[in-house]
Design a protein around this motif. Structure first.
Motif, short mmCIF file in Angstrom:
data_model
loop_
_atom_site.label_atom_id
_atom_site.label_comp_id
_atom_site.label_asym_id
_atom_site.label_seq_id
_atom_site.Cartn_x
_atom_site.Cartn_y
_atom_site.Cartn_z
N ASP A 101 0.87 -1.17 0.00
CA ASP A 101 0.00 0.00 0.00
C ASP A 101 0.92 1.23 0.00
O ASP A 101 1.35 1.70 1.05
CB ASP A 101 -0.90 -0.02 1.23
CG ASP A 101 -1.90 1.11 1.26
OD1 ASP A 101 -1.73 2.09 0.49
OD2 ASP A 101 -2.85 1.02 2.06
N ARG A 110 -0.20 4.30 2.01
CA ARG A 110 0.03 4.14 3.46
C ARG A 110 1.51 4.30 3.79
O ARG A 110 1.87 4.93 4.79
CB ARG A 110 -0.48 2.77 3.91
CG ARG A 110 -0.35 2.57 5.41
CD ARG A 110 -1.03 1.26 5.84
NE ARG A 110 -1.05 1.15 7.28
CZ ARG A 110 -0.10 0.53 7.99
NH1 ARG A 110 0.92 -0.04 7.39
NH2 ARG A 110 -0.18 0.47 9.30
N ALA A 132 2.35 7.92 3.59
CA ALA A 132 1.74 8.63 4.73
C ALA A 132 2.54 8.37 6.00
O ALA A 132 2.76 9.30 6.80
CB ALA A 132 0.29 8.18 4.92
N ASN A 133 2.98 7.13 6.20
CA ASN A 133 3.79 6.83 7.38
C ASN A 133 5.12 7.58 7.36
O ASN A 133 5.56 8.11 8.39
CB ASN A 133 4.04 5.33 7.50
CG ASN A 133 2.85 4.59 8.06
OD1 ASN A 133 2.09 5.12 8.84
ND2 ASN A 133 2.69 3.35 7.64
#
Length: 99
Positions: A53, A56, A59-60
């Motif tokens: 992903d 994700r 974003a992390n």
């Protein structure tokens, strides 16, 4: 011991072919060598990336970076101001980055 090779014909978009030729020229290598390196680097990710992903993951990474930026700005404001130029210098030294 020499490794056996197999010749494959590959059609690439002109822009990609130009980038590969430029990279080969900068490295003083031939196009085949550069393509072999690129395939060796990217091939292990071919099975991983469809399952990953990427939103994700990005974003992390951004969350971690924002948290570090916040802490540095709050706790070490003078040092925090120097970080962007330090990052550019480290990118040049360790990754061959040219601004």
């Amino acid at each position: 011991m020499t490794q056996r090779t197999k010749t494959l014909s590959v059609c690439l978009p002109q822009a990609s072919a130009d980038q590969i030729r430029d990279l080969a020229e900068k490295r003083g290598a031939n196009v085949s060598h550069v393509l072999r390196e690129l395939v060796q680097i990217a091939l292990p990710f071919a099975g991983f990336l469809p399952q990953c992903d990427l939103v994700r993951l990005a974003a992390n990474l951004e969350y971690i970076q924002a948290a570090i930026d916040f802490q540095m700005s709050r706790n070490f404001p003078e040092e925090a101001e120097q970080l962007p130029s330090l990052v550019i210098k480290r990118m040049a030294v360790h990754h061959g980055y040219q601004a």
